[in-house]
Design an enzyme around this catalytic site. Structure first.
Site, PDB file in Angstrom:
ATOM      1  CE  LYS A 141      61.236  90.496-123.969  1.00  0.00           C
ATOM      2  NZ  LYS A 141      61.072  89.080-124.383  1.00  0.00           N
ATOM      3  CB  SER A 185      60.463  89.845-127.957  1.00  0.00           C
ATOM      4  OG  SER A 185      60.258  88.954-126.883  1.00  0.00           O
ATOM      5  CB  SER A 237      61.426  85.961-126.998  1.00  0.00           C
ATOM      6  OG  SER A 237      60.398  86.178-127.937  1.00  0.00           O
TER       7      SER A 237
END
Length: 463
Positions: free
Chosen positions: A74, A149, A173
């Site tokens: 990520k 996210s 997220s």
């Protein structure tokens, strides 16, 4: 490898039934074919370098439990030699000099890092778009959001570009994108997976890193690598036994919190879908009971936004004068700067009250259940939903209120795919446990997966 488990492909590489080079070539071919349609993987490394790294794996012995597995991290975390943009023009192109803590653990376990997965700017908002890498779309409907996210990670998993992925979770997220992309996401007990020891390491107990996968056993595999105390940090937990996760649903007592006693609005169809999923778990021997709202909605929300303002402002205040933060980030920072110490204390008192209340719930229930979101995936050209079922949203993240109870108390959650609505869009179910019950949640999720296997049943339209 596209539909194979991470555990399975790693085992075949270790036994030399397939080479790491072959796995890497198939991974890169898959990315070339699918990623232009979804924009999940960014900062992809040179193919020749990756193939050479995979050949080196084949020439040596076993490297660890992630032996030779291609992984993308990520884009909020540092991977040595790769850019960490955080989705912000302020950091675009800046190359990390060293791995963050959990990344170093994955590298030591044998992972090969191929690039990054896309994220919203600074991870703010559950919709994956930013001015550096653009928008990541939902593989089940490219006109819609994939969540966030950890949206790039969820989409890469759903499309078979990755077999395992990391993510992080402050406000859903790891959970919302998993639910919207028909994969599994796990927010571990807070402090089981250490954060990077920078700036404050004592006070801001909201966010955590965690694993995403297409099945619970693979979640456990990656969690076993990411978890464990870091001597540089004051908080931490002993790693539970995460080996040989087996299905276990019989006798598990589940409390269904639904709409929190009518306090939370939902789009049509979400609650019935999740209630049907709980019915499947009942068929596997679990006991499900609908619960009244156990704590004040407004007390939870006010505590949450205060502590979130405080944490985000502490991180982003030095960037405010740049004039290049998105409006939501500016709002968080400025609100955080207005807080007094007593404001933060009052929020912490409310949070402590909720933790005690949840602890009492876990005396009579093993698991609490909630949907992963209050809306279906919304149009990708929108910033966030302005209203739910006619109720206006007063912040950019109020529509994700359903994830706050677990986040605020630092409880472990496994988000499992719950199925699909009439419009063909996925939704997930949060299975929430008491602090330290990470293995027990994975066992319940494995029972669910063995009975349903939604990722195997329904492939994305863009796969």
């Amino acid at each position: 490898m596209i539909s194979e488990t991470a555990e399975g492909v790693i085992g075949r590489m270790v036994r030399r039934e397939v080479s790491a080079e072959a796995v890497m070539r198939e991974t890169l071919d898959r990315i070339e074919a699918v990623n232009p349609k979804v924009n999940a993987i960014v900062s992809l490394r040179d193919a020749a370098d990756l193939i050479a790294e995979a050949r080196a794996v084949d020439q040596g012995g076993p490297r660890g439990v992630l032996h030779g597995l291609p992984m993308a991290v990520k884009d909020l975390a540092n991977v040595a030699g790769l850019p960490t943009s955080q989705g912000s023009p302020l950091f675009a192109g800046q190359v990390a000099e060293r791995d963050d803590c959990h990344v170093a653990r994955m590298r030591a376990a044998g992972a090969i890092f191929i690039g990054k997965t896309n994220t919203p700017e600074f991870g703010l908002g559950s919709h994956t778009f930013n001015p550096v890498h653009g928008v990541t779309v939902n593989p089940y409907d490219p006109a819609r959001s994939c969540g966030g996210s950890s949206g790039g990670a969820a989409v890469a998993l759903a499309c078979g570009m990755l077999a395992l992925a990391d993510g992080s979770d402050m406000m859903g997220s790891l959970r919302n994108p998993a639910g919207w992309c028909n994969v599994y996401g796990m927010r571990p007990s807070w402090s089981l997976v250490p954060s990077e020891p920078r700036a404050d390491t004592f006070l801001h107990q909201l966010s955590t890193n965690g694993p995403m996968a297409r099945n619970p056993r693979d979640l456990a595999l990656l969690l076993s690598v990411m978890a464990g105390r870091d001597g540089r940090q004051p908080h931490g937990m002993e790693v539970p036994d995460l080996a040989d996760i087996a299905p276990r649903a019989a006798g598990v007592r589940i409390g269904w919190l639904g709409d929190w006693g009518g306090a939370w609005p939902y789009e049509e169809g979400i609650l019935p879908l999740c209630e049907a999923a709980l019915g499947v778990l009942e068929g596997l021997g679990a006991q499900v009971e609908a619960l009244a709202a156990p704590y004040s909605r407004e007390a939870l929300w006010e505590a949450w936004v205060t502590l979130r303002h405080w944490a985000v402002s502490a991180n982003l205040s030095p960037l405010l004068e740049s004039g290049r933060l998105k409006p939501e980030a500016v709002w968080e920072v400025e609100a955080g700067q207005r807080l007094s110490a007593l404001d933060v204390h009052r929020a912490s008192v409310a949070r402590s009250g909720w933790f005690s209340t949840a602890a009492r719930l876990f005396e009579s229930h093993d698991v609490l259940a909630l949907p992963t979101a209050q809306v279906w995936p919304f149009p990708a050209d929108e910033v966030y939903p302005a209203a739910i079922a006619g109720q206006a949203m007063d912040t950019y993240h109020r529509w994700m209120e359903v994830v706050v109870p677990a986040s605020l108390a630092g409880l472990p959650v496994v988000a499992v795919p719950a199925g699909f609505g009439p419009q063909g869009l996925p939704m997930g179910l949060q299975l929430i446990g008491k602090r330290g019950a990470d293995r027990e949640l994975l066992e319940l999720a494995e029972a669910w997966h063995a009975s349903t296997d939604w990722p195997g049943q329904r492939s994305p339209v863009l796969s």
